[in-house]
Design a protein around this motif. Structure first.
Motif, mmCIF file in Angstrom:
data_model
loop_
_atom_site.group_PDB
_atom_site.id
_atom_site.type_symbol
_atom_site.label_atom_id
_atom_site.label_comp_id
_atom_site.label_asym_id
_atom_site.label_seq_id
_atom_site.Cartn_x
_atom_site.Cartn_y
_atom_site.Cartn_z
ATOM 1 N N LEU A 41 0.825 -1.295 0.281
ATOM 2 C CA LEU A 41 0.092 0.068 -0.078
ATOM 3 C C LEU A 41 0.916 0.799 -0.282
ATOM 4 C CD1 LEU A 41 -2.369 1.207 -0.213
ATOM 5 C CD2 LEU A 41 -2.797 0.973 2.758
ATOM 6 N N VAL A 42 2.081 1.021 0.258
ATOM 7 C CA VAL A 42 2.935 2.412 0.981
ATOM 8 C C VAL A 42 3.340 2.941 -0.617
ATOM 9 C CG1 VAL A 42 5.336 3.470 1.832
ATOM 10 C CG2 VAL A 42 3.049 2.030 3.441
ATOM 11 N N ALA A 43 3.858 1.808 -1.223
ATOM 12 C CA ALA A 43 4.545 1.558 -2.214
ATOM 13 C C ALA A 43 3.391 1.823 -3.255
ATOM 14 C CB ALA A 43 5.301 -0.336 -2.985
ATOM 15 N N TRP A 44 2.755 1.914 -3.391
ATOM 16 C CA TRP A 44 1.753 2.228 -4.440
ATOM 17 C C TRP A 44 1.205 3.616 -3.874
ATOM 18 C CZ3 TRP A 44 -3.077 4.227 -3.125
ATOM 19 C CH2 TRP A 44 -3.886 4.647 -4.049
ATOM 20 N N SER A 45 1.254 3.694 -2.325
ATOM 21 C CA SER A 45 0.800 5.858 -2.924
ATOM 22 C C SER A 45 2.104 6.448 -3.428
ATOM 23 C CB SER A 45 0.776 5.886 -1.508
ATOM 24 O OG SER A 45 2.839 5.717 -0.484
ATOM 25 N N PHE A 46 3.397 5.851 -4.053
ATOM 26 C CA PHE A 46 4.188 6.390 -4.566
ATOM 27 C C PHE A 46 4.341 6.349 -5.992
ATOM 28 C CE2 PHE A 46 5.368 6.786 0.193
ATOM 29 C CZ PHE A 46 6.453 8.333 0.028
ATOM 30 N N ASN A 47 3.239 5.629 -6.562
ATOM 31 C CA ASN A 47 3.189 4.938 -7.881
ATOM 32 C C ASN A 47 4.802 3.894 -8.397
ATOM 33 O OD1 ASN A 47 1.140 6.061 -8.522
ATOM 34 N ND2 ASN A 47 2.555 8.515 -8.359
ATOM 35 N N LEU A 48 4.982 3.051 -7.363
ATOM 36 C CA LEU A 48 6.018 1.797 -7.560
ATOM 37 C C LEU A 48 5.345 0.722 -8.146
ATOM 38 C CD1 LEU A 48 8.270 3.092 -4.252
ATOM 39 C CD2 LEU A 48 8.207 3.748 -6.887
ATOM 40 N N VAL A 49 4.064 0.435 -7.514
ATOM 41 C CA VAL A 49 3.337 -0.672 -7.958
ATOM 42 C C VAL A 49 1.812 -0.540 -8.479
ATOM 43 C CG1 VAL A 49 5.115 -2.577 -6.086
ATOM 44 C CG2 VAL A 49 2.975 -0.843 -5.077
ATOM 45 N N PRO A 50 1.534 -1.322 -9.128
ATOM 46 C CA PRO A 50 -0.236 -0.660 -8.966
ATOM 47 C C PRO A 50 -1.185 -1.393 -8.105
ATOM 48 C CG PRO A 50 0.443 -3.373 -10.253
ATOM 49 C CD PRO A 50 2.005 -2.405 -9.492
ATOM 50 N N ALA A 51 -2.333 -1.055 -8.416
ATOM 51 C CA ALA A 51 -3.360 -0.847 -7.306
ATOM 52 C C ALA A 51 -3.249 -2.125 -6.731
ATOM 53 C CB ALA A 51 -4.035 -0.380 -7.565
ATOM 54 N N GLY A 52 -3.804 -3.412 -8.126
ATOM 55 C CA GLY A 52 -3.765 -4.720 -7.688
ATOM 56 C C GLY A 52 -3.421 -5.017 -7.208
ATOM 57 N N ALA A 53 -1.907 -4.881 -6.608
ATOM 58 C CA ALA A 53 -0.714 -5.361 -5.826
ATOM 59 C C ALA A 53 -1.135 -6.022 -4.301
ATOM 60 C CB ALA A 53 0.510 -4.408 -5.904
ATOM 61 N N TRP A 54 -1.518 -4.624 -3.309
ATOM 62 C CA TRP A 54 -2.015 -4.373 -2.172
ATOM 63 C C TRP A 54 -3.353 -4.938 -2.355
ATOM 64 C CZ3 TRP A 54 -6.085 -1.853 -0.448
ATOM 65 C CH2 TRP A 54 -6.678 0.035 -0.636
ATOM 66 N N LEU A 55 -4.388 -5.000 -3.530
ATOM 67 C CA LEU A 55 -5.501 -5.436 -2.895
ATOM 68 C C LEU A 55 -5.500 -6.760 -3.295
ATOM 69 C CD1 LEU A 55 -7.595 -2.771 -5.872
ATOM 70 C CD2 LEU A 55 -7.821 -2.748 -2.823
ATOM 71 N N ALA A 56 -4.638 -7.044 -3.906
ATOM 72 C CA ALA A 56 -4.597 -9.091 -3.650
ATOM 73 C C ALA A 56 -4.357 -10.035 -2.998
ATOM 74 C CB ALA A 56 -3.630 -9.216 -5.006
ATOM 75 N N THR A 57 -3.414 -8.626 -2.268
ATOM 76 C CA THR A 57 -3.018 -9.599 -0.804
ATOM 77 C C THR A 57 -4.163 -9.115 0.406
ATOM 78 O OG1 THR A 57 -1.634 -7.176 -0.042
ATOM 79 C CG2 THR A 57 -1.131 -9.087 -1.275
ATOM 80 N N LEU A 58 -4.768 -8.375 -0.387
ATOM 81 C CA LEU A 58 -5.953 -8.016 0.940
ATOM 82 C C LEU A 58 -6.563 -8.507 0.866
ATOM 83 C CD1 LEU A 58 -7.440 -5.741 3.395
ATOM 84 C CD2 LEU A 58 -7.855 -4.718 1.456
ATOM 85 N N VAL A 59 -7.362 -8.866 -0.502
ATOM 86 C CA VAL A 59 -8.413 -9.900 -0.545
ATOM 87 C C VAL A 59 -8.141 -11.164 -0.216
ATOM 88 C CG1 VAL A 59 -9.570 -11.705 -2.686
ATOM 89 C CG2 VAL A 59 -9.225 -9.079 -2.777
ATOM 90 N N LEU A 60 -7.007 -11.989 -0.294
ATOM 91 C CA LEU A 60 -6.478 -12.904 0.345
ATOM 92 C C LEU A 60 -6.619 -12.875 1.725
ATOM 93 C CD1 LEU A 60 -5.213 -15.612 0.407
ATOM 94 C CD2 LEU A 60 -2.852 -14.373 0.183
ATOM 95 N N GLN A 61 -6.424 -11.757 2.761
ATOM 96 C CA GLN A 61 -6.456 -12.166 3.996
ATOM 97 C C GLN A 61 -8.190 -11.822 3.991
ATOM 98 O OE1 GLN A 61 -3.084 -8.459 4.502
ATOM 99 N NE2 GLN A 61 -4.673 -7.982 5.839
#
Length: 614
Positions: free
Chosen positions: A226-246
């Motif tokens: 999520l922090v990396a996404w906020s700095f445009n380092l990764v796409p939003a789907g990355a942290w959303l995928a792990t959140l869905v898994l949680q």
């Protein structure tokens, strides 16, 4: 206490006022006709005052509750000594105290040898004369002690501890107040908690063991993405995928963990409010060593202190108590919080769970001792019985019924001969025969629980009490009054003849104690001739057993059988009738030797106006 209640009420109003003023000024500071700095400062001060008032209010409410507990304890003590049962229960209900042993159904076990006959439990009972037992184990222990006799050595141990507590009313009251301040635990919740203590670990029995590592790693990965996404380092789907898994894992494990929390007591606040009571007993300094054995399980061992470990459990259960709420779902998904809670409870259970039963058992025994000590303090003229092994016997001086007030009680000297003899009590209706039997039974039961008894002096051997007094027929079971009485007497005779050491409830004895039988108006439900024959046979069975006891009867011819005449010690009560003017029947309740010489059935008929011929 009224001043404190008024102060608490004023603080509540002030707390509300400061919150409203502070919130309004801060929200509207830009719209006011003055500089925004002024409402900002005033509003901030008001909210700071609000926080200070909240802290002060909480402290005063705790103090007020403690003072109410002390006031309730004093009121209950006065009502108890006065035998004012409605007022006593009113004071307890007003405070919110409940005791299952004071409920009407507490004495409804007609299969027990004496509970249904002796008024040990219920609203107007011996239980009401004793001190309070706020914990679940306190009530359980007191019920157990009053439901079966203890060996003589154990009675002596309890007597010594009761004496110590009875001589320290201030310390006992302090402990009682702490007890009143805990939340009451329901019987079902307490049993569920005990099952939870011994149940298999939730890891990996219901939730995979690797879930604990995942609960730490996966939320950290999600936060990092999520922090990396906020700095445009990764796409939003990355942290959303792990959140869905949680979310999937939280939902998958949530049901099992929710049941686990409920079993531990997360939905029963009473289990989470015991640590001050444990701390009070840990710090209590008795005036003597008689309590040492009873307090020993609460003293620190192997680095464990009961109060600290119970407090630790309370914190975990407080955290789990929000399970099912909206915010808890957020925590459960974002942090896999349920896994962390269950892991913490498992660590606590591994560390302290094995000691908890002993802690609560010790607490229950200490509360039961304190309850008996309250009676000893309230009734200083009563005595501790001298209980010793030997041939069965019971000899009391100035024996009375404990539920009667000092002004109405008429004590009697009572001696029960050894096996082969019995006390035959005769007298008219309402003269005191049943009360005498209950006085004997209650002295035997209370004495063998470790309590004082309502007598100037009592010497007895260990005895098992068995009564046949309040007999009820049963329409649903098709049992008449006569048959119900026969079945009760059959159980009594069987108990008198039971001498095996394996008898239920007497495993601590080499052999169960002799029976103390108390039979009121033997076989009332049949005609006089058959009743007399049957009663003689039943009493003969008891004379042949290793038992002692007393029998009341209206039948003055019952003793005419030679063996019963020779075996019985005959005593009676009498009455007087004022023949002039309104006829009034009066009793002096004095126990006299010999058979009764008067009857009052026809006199009573005349007094109530039913003597005229139809």
């Amino acid at each position: 206490m009224a001043k404190l209640e008024s102060l608490v009420a004023r603080l509540e109003a002030a707390r509300l006022g400061t919150f409203v003023v502070g919130s309004v000024l801060l929200l509207l500071r830009a719209d006011l006709s003055v500089s925004p700095v002024i409402p900002t400062i005033v509003g901030s001060v008001a909210l700071a005052a609000f926080v200070a008032l909240v802290v002060r209010h909480r402290r005063l409410r705790r103090r007020l509750r403690r003072e109410r507990a002390a006031f309730t304890l004093a009121r209950v003590g006065l009502r108890r000594v006065a035998r004012d049962w409605p007022a006593l229960h009113g004071a307890l209900e007003e405070f919110g105290y409940e005791d299952p042993l004071l409920e009407p159904q507490a004495a409804s076990d007609e299969s027990h040898p004496y509970l249904a006959d002796l008024d040990l439990f219920g609203p107007a009972s011996v239980r009401a004369l004793l001190g309070l037992t706020p914990s679940a184990t306190g009530s359980e222990t007191l019920r157990d002690w009053l439901s079966a006799p203890a060996p003589a050595a154990e009675v002596h141990r309890r007597q010594a501890a009761v004496r110590v507590l009875a001589d320290d009313p201030d310390g006992r009251d302090t402990l009682a107040i702490e007890g009143l301040l805990i939340d009451r635990v329901g019987t079902s919740a307490w049993r569920t908690f005990k099952v939870w203590l011994d149940s298999p670990s939730v890891f990996p029995d219901q939730v995979p063991g690797w879930s604990r590592k995942v609960a730490w790693a996966l939320p950290a990965v999600t936060l990092g993405l999520l922090v990396a996404w906020s700095f445009n380092l990764v796409p939003a789907g990355a942290w959303l995928a792990t959140l869905v898994l949680q979310t999937i894992l939280a939902l998958r494990w949530g049901g099992a963990l929710g049941e686990y929390f409920d079993a531990a007591g997360a939905r029963s606040p009473g289990l989470r409010r015991h640590h001050p009571l444990f701390a009070a007993w840990e710090s209590y300094e008795p005036r003597g060593s008689a309590l040492d054995d009873f307090r020993a399980p609460l003293l620190p061992t192997a680095g464990l202190r009961a109060s600290e470990e119970i407090r630790s459990l309370e914190r975990w259960l407080d955290a789990a108590s929000s399970h099912g709420s909206m915010m808890h779902h957020v925590y459960s998904i974002a942090l896999l919080w349920d896994v962390h809670l269950a892991s913490g409870l498992e660590r606590w259970r591994a560390r302290a769970g094995a000691a908890v039963p002993a802690w609560f058992e010790a607490l229950g025994q200490l509360e039961a001792l304190s309850a008996l000590a309250t009676l000893a303090h309230d009734q200083p003229e009563w005595s501790f019985p001298d209980i010793h092994d030997g041939d069965p016997g019971f000899a009391a001086e100035a024996l009375g019924h404990p539920l009667l007030s000092d002004t109405t009680r008429r004590p009697s000297d009572v001696t029960l001969d050894g096996p082969g003899g019995f006390l035959l009590v005769t007298g008219s209706n309402m003269s005191g025969k049943s009360t005498l039997l209950r006085s004997i039974g209650l002295a035997a039961v209370l004495g063998q629980a470790g309590s004082v008894v309502c007598a100037r002096r009592l010497e007895m051997t260990p005895l098992r009490t068995f009564t046949s007094m309040r007999i009820h027929d049963s329409l649903t079971e098709g049992v008449s009054h006569f048959m119900a009485e026969l079945l009760r007497l059959k159980a009594l005779v069987d108990a008198a003849n039971a001498r095996g050491a394996d008898q239920d409830g007497f495993e601590a004895y080499d052999a169960p104690p002799a029976l103390l039988y108390l039979i009121d108006e033997v076989l009332q439900g049949t005609n006089s001739e058959e009743r007399r024959v049957a009663a003689r046979r039943i009493i003969s069975h008891l004379l042949d057993s290793h038992a002692i006891g007393a029998v009341t009867t209206h039948d003055l011819a019952l003793h005419e059988e030679p063996r019963l005449d020779d075996s019985s010690r005959k005593v009676h009560f009498r009455e007087t009738v004022e023949e002039e003017g309104d006829q009034v029947l009066s009793f002096d309740y004095v126990l006299r030797p010999g058979l009764a010489t008067s009857r009052n059935a026809l006199k009573l008929l005349r007094i109530v106006g039913l003597d005229s011929e139809p």
